[in-house]
Scaffold this motif. Structure first.
Motif, short mmCIF file in Angstrom:
data_model
loop_
_atom_site.label_atom_id
_atom_site.label_comp_id
_atom_site.label_asym_id
_atom_site.label_seq_id
_atom_site.Cartn_x
_atom_site.Cartn_y
_atom_site.Cartn_z
N PRO A 90 0.82 -1.23 0.00
CA PRO A 90 0.00 0.00 0.00
C PRO A 90 0.85 1.26 0.00
CG PRO A 90 -0.82 -1.57 1.63
CD PRO A 90 0.49 -2.10 1.13
N THR A 91 2.04 1.18 0.60
CA THR A 91 2.91 2.36 0.67
C THR A 91 3.89 2.43 -0.50
OG1 THR A 91 4.44 1.10 2.07
CG2 THR A 91 2.76 2.43 3.18
N GLY A 92 3.75 1.51 -1.45
CA GLY A 92 4.65 1.48 -2.58
C GLY A 92 5.68 0.38 -2.48
#
Length: 285
Positions: A150-152
């Motif tokens: 989700p954060t990359g």
């Protein structure tokens, strides 16, 4: 022949052959025991003898919950775990694990083979238990894929085959029942009846003077697990070499990515059912 002996012989005529013989007389008229009456007597008590086979059947009748409760009690008293491999071979534990995992979303997700819960049966479970009991069980490399974070970035995820999911869950159940009572009360991650809410509740009730907190994350929590150190930690309380070899085999099975095999020199695979428990044991020590 004296009158007393003649009367005793007449009284024995027609008696059952199992009747106790009368004691003989010596020359001075005193009775002499021949030992026959002692051999003919049977104990009058109600004592019973339990055979080894009945004891084995008694162990087989134990349910999975009974076994895990006994292991939990040993963990609370900090007694060594010396029969994890035998408990691991109990059929009720495999049935419990397969029933628990069959409701997960990943039950129909194949790993390095096409095996899923769809082809599972009691007969197949019994063959796996037999292979483990005689140390013929071999781990296969897990299938590794990359998932978006989700954060990359990408996160590696291991996908074991179904039968190995069941075996991993059995190992997890035994380790969790035994080590859970010994883990720190300040740990809340990947533990039964614990999580973010119990951690926040402890902060609100205990850390009343706290003004600020630092939030952090362990990068690659499962990746840096050193096999040698983890093996040393497990040997502190587990005195069952076969059970330890079973765990070590799962760690060293390696993984396949794009159909290329990679050996596992450290760490425990993401997606492995037993990985969170091994990570907690490592961090707790």
């Amino acid at each position: 022949m004296t009158y007393g002996r003649r009367k005793a012989r007449d009284g024995l005529r027609g008696a059952s052959p199992r009747a106790t013989e009368l004691p003989e007389e010596s020359g001075d008229g005193k009775a002499v025991s021949t030992g026959t009456e002692a051999r003919s007597k049977k104990p009058t008590g109600e004592g019973k003898q339990v055979s080894h086979g009945q004891d084995v059947k008694g162990r087989e009748r134990r349910t999975a919950e009974t076994i895990l409760t006994l292991l939990q009690d040993r963990g609370k008293r900090q007694l060594p775990l010396d029969d994890g491999y035998r408990q691991r071979s109990h059929p009720d534990l495999s049935l419990r694990s397969s029933a628990t995992l069959s409701t997960n979303d990943g039950a129909m997700t194949p790993g390095s083979t096409e095996e899923t819960v769809d082809g599972w049966s009691r007969e197949k479970g019994a063959k796996i238990i037999e292979a483990i009991r005689y140390e013929r069980w071999h781990w296969t490399p897990v299938k590794r894929i990359l998932r978006d974070k989700p954060t990359g970035g990408k996160r590696p995820l291991g996908l074991p085959v179904w039968s190995e999911k069941v075996v991993q869950d059995l190992v997890r159940s035994i380790l969790e029942a035994y080590d859970e009572p010994q883990c720190s009360t300040y740990s809340h991650g990947c533990r039964p009846k614990r999580g973010c809410h119990t951690a926040l509740h402890e902060v609100g009730e205990t850390w009343t003077g706290t003004k600020w907190c630092i939030e952090g994350d362990i990068k690659g929590c499962f990746d840096p697990l050193a096999h040698a150190i983890l093996r040393h930690i497990l040997r502190e309380n587990i005195q069952d070499n076969r059970f330890l070899r079973l765990i070590e085999g799962a760690l060293k099975a390696g993984y396949c990515e794009a159909w290329t095999y990679h050996p596992a020199l450290s760490g425990s695979p993401h997606g492995g059912i037993v990985s969170p428990m091994l990570s907690n044991i490592d961090m707790d020590r």
